[in-house]
Design an enzyme around this catalytic site. Structure first.
Site, PDB file in Angstrom:
ATOM      1  N   CYS A   1      10.251  -6.978   1.760  1.00  0.00           N
ATOM      2  CA  CYS A   1      11.403  -6.537   0.694  1.00  0.00           C
ATOM      3  C   CYS A   1      12.526  -6.015   1.834  1.00  0.00           C
ATOM      4  CB  CYS A   1      10.908  -5.502  -0.205  1.00  0.00           C
ATOM      5  SG  CYS A   1      10.457  -3.999   0.659  1.00  0.00           S
TER       6      CYS A   1
ATOM      7  N   CYS B   1      10.737  -8.711  -3.638  1.00  0.00           N
ATOM      8  CA  CYS B   1      11.892  -8.466  -4.069  1.00  0.00           C
ATOM      9  C   CYS B   1      12.238  -9.052  -5.588  1.00  0.00           C
ATOM     10  CB  CYS B   1      13.061  -9.121  -3.368  1.00  0.00           C
ATOM     11  SG  CYS B   1      12.944  -8.446  -1.844  1.00  0.00           S
TER      12      CYS B   1
ATOM     13  N   CYS C   1      15.637 -11.080  -1.047  1.00  0.00           N
ATOM     14  CA  CYS C   1      14.637 -10.885  -0.054  1.00  0.00           C
ATOM     15  C   CYS C   1      15.026 -11.449   1.488  1.00  0.00           C
ATOM     16  CB  CYS C   1      13.467 -11.092  -0.379  1.00  0.00           C
ATOM     17  SG  CYS C   1      12.048 -10.174  -0.842  1.00  0.00           S
TER      18      CYS C   1
END
Length: 155
Positions: free
Chosen positions: A20, A92, A97
């Site tokens: 992330c 994400c 991401c």
């Protein structure tokens, strides 16, 4: 090839990398839950494109289920050794991401950032618990050979 984790053993390169942006909440919880779920059978890491610090709410909600991530720290994706990763899982949802350029299989598990919308401490903890429980559910699916995306994605 997606790493299939099953009781009989593991596919080659059984490493998981959770990505992330800040490597502070979702990916840290996923790393801790995966370590608890798979133990030494799987190499588990997390990283982000803009690492910060591990969110204390992530530490708290994992402690509620007996998982200690207090010793984890935020890492940059560039510090990950490509050969240790068999499957990359991007967490994400509303943000972009980081890219991982290894030859690993890639799964998208878009989850809203539980730290992102403020509110009371209790409201924040509720969001973190929802994310924790969803990650745990997806890890259980991954352990049975599914990709962890759920039935709405054809699995």
């Amino acid at each position: 090839m997606i790493v299939s984790i099953h009781p009989a053993g593991l596919a080659p390169r059984p490493g998981l990398l959770f990505l992330c942006v800040a490597n502070s909440a979702r990916s840290q919880m996923a790393e801790g839950l995966a370590r608890a779920r798979f133990g030494d059978r799987v190499s588990v890491q997390s990283a982000g494109s803009h690492p910060s610090v591990v969110n204390p709410h992530a530490v708290a909600v994992l402690a509620e289920v007996g998982v200690d991530i207090s010793g984890q720290w935020s890492k940059h994706v560039d510090t990950i050794d490509l050969v240790t990763v068999g499957t990359v899982i991007s967490l994400c949802a509303e943000e972009i991401c980081p890219a991982f350029l290894g030859h690993a299989a890639h799964l998208d598990w878009p989850l809203p950032d539980p730290a992102g919308t403020g509110g009371t401490v209790e409201a924040q903890l509720v969001r973190f618990r929802v994310a924790r429980d969803e990650i745990a559910r997806r890890l259980d699916q991954l352990a049975t050979g599914e990709d962890g995306r759920g039935s709405d994605h054809g699995s």
